[in-house]
Write a protein that holds these residues in place. Structure first.
Motif, PDB file in Angstrom:
ATOM      1  N   VAL A 192       1.224  -0.837  -0.032  1.00 36.55           N
ATOM      2  CA  VAL A 192       0.148  -0.448   0.049  1.00 36.55           C
ATOM      3  C   VAL A 192       0.644   1.447  -0.249  1.00 36.55           C
ATOM      4  N   GLN A 193       0.490   2.120  -0.691  1.00 38.09           N
ATOM      5  CA  GLN A 193       1.026   3.861  -0.716  1.00 38.09           C
ATOM      6  C   GLN A 193       0.845   4.290   0.761  1.00 38.09           C
ATOM      7  N   ALA A 194       2.059   5.223   1.195  1.00 39.18           N
ATOM      8  CA  ALA A 194       1.391   6.015   2.539  1.00 39.18           C
ATOM      9  C   ALA A 194       0.699   6.525   2.603  1.00 39.18           C
ATOM     10  N   LEU A 203      -0.771   4.899   6.441  1.00 43.44           N
ATOM     11  CA  LEU A 203       0.177   4.266   6.823  1.00 43.44           C
ATOM     12  C   LEU A 203       1.129   4.508   6.391  1.00 43.44           C
ATOM     13  N   LYS A 204       2.400   4.540   7.090  1.00 41.36           N
ATOM     14  CA  LYS A 204       3.291   4.753   6.360  1.00 41.36           C
ATOM     15  C   LYS A 204       4.275   4.186   6.625  1.00 41.36           C
ATOM     16  N   ASP A 260       5.516   1.543   9.061  1.00 37.28           N
ATOM     17  CA  ASP A 260       4.686   0.820   9.545  1.00 37.28           C
ATOM     18  C   ASP A 260       5.231  -0.720   9.179  1.00 37.28           C
ATOM     19  N   THR A 261       5.993  -1.133   8.123  1.00 37.70           N
ATOM     20  CA  THR A 261       6.238  -2.193   7.410  1.00 37.70           C
ATOM     21  C   THR A 261       6.721  -3.027   7.875  1.00 37.70           C
ATOM     22  N   VAL A 296       4.284  -0.603   2.934  1.00 40.65           N
ATOM     23  CA  VAL A 296       4.068   0.446   3.064  1.00 40.65           C
ATOM     24  C   VAL A 296       5.546   1.445   1.909  1.00 40.65           C
TER      25      VAL A 296
END
Length: 127
Positions: free
Chosen positions: A12-14, A87-88, A91-92, A125
């Motif tokens: 997912v993108q930031a 999400l940042k 968070d990966t 992310v």
């Protein structure tokens, strides 16, 4: 004994959102089990993310996710969730769901008292 299976990870993108699910198989009454989410970022130790008591009346979050993530449970489906918003890249991680031997979580205990673990699902992310 509790068997746990996570789902819902992905790329997912930031700024985006994902919802992780964890389904439990157990002879215990699911509604009496304390539950939690943990994560292991690349090259780092596993860390606590969120926890929820048997009744969902009590929840607890790591400072790093408080206000962005929400833990919830559906006792009728033997499933609990981690809704992740805003999400940042940091968070990966591989996210693990966990279950306690008791009906809640224990902040002073190793792994908040969680005894049973899923195999994990990867969340990436991108910036």
């Amino acid at each position: 004994q509790v068997q746990l299976v996570e789902s819902g990870g992905g790329l997912v993108q930031a700024g985006g959102s994902l919802r992780l699910s964890c389904t439990a198989s157990t002879a215990r009454t699911f509604s009496t089990i304390g539950l939690g989410w943990f994560r292991r970022p690349p090259g780092k130790e596993r860390e606590f993310v969120a926890a929820i008591s048997w009744s969902a009346g009590n929840t607890y979050y790591a400072d790093s996710v408080n206000g962005r993530f929400t833990i919830s449970r559906d006792n009728a489906k033997n499933t609990f969730y981690l809704q992740m918003n805003s999400l940042k890249p940091e968070d990966t991680a591989v996210y693990y769901c966990a279950a306690s031997k008791g009906d809640t979580y224990y902040p002073g205990a190793v792994d908040y008292g969680m005894e049973y673990w899923g195999k994990g699902t990867l969340v990436t992310v991108s910036s």
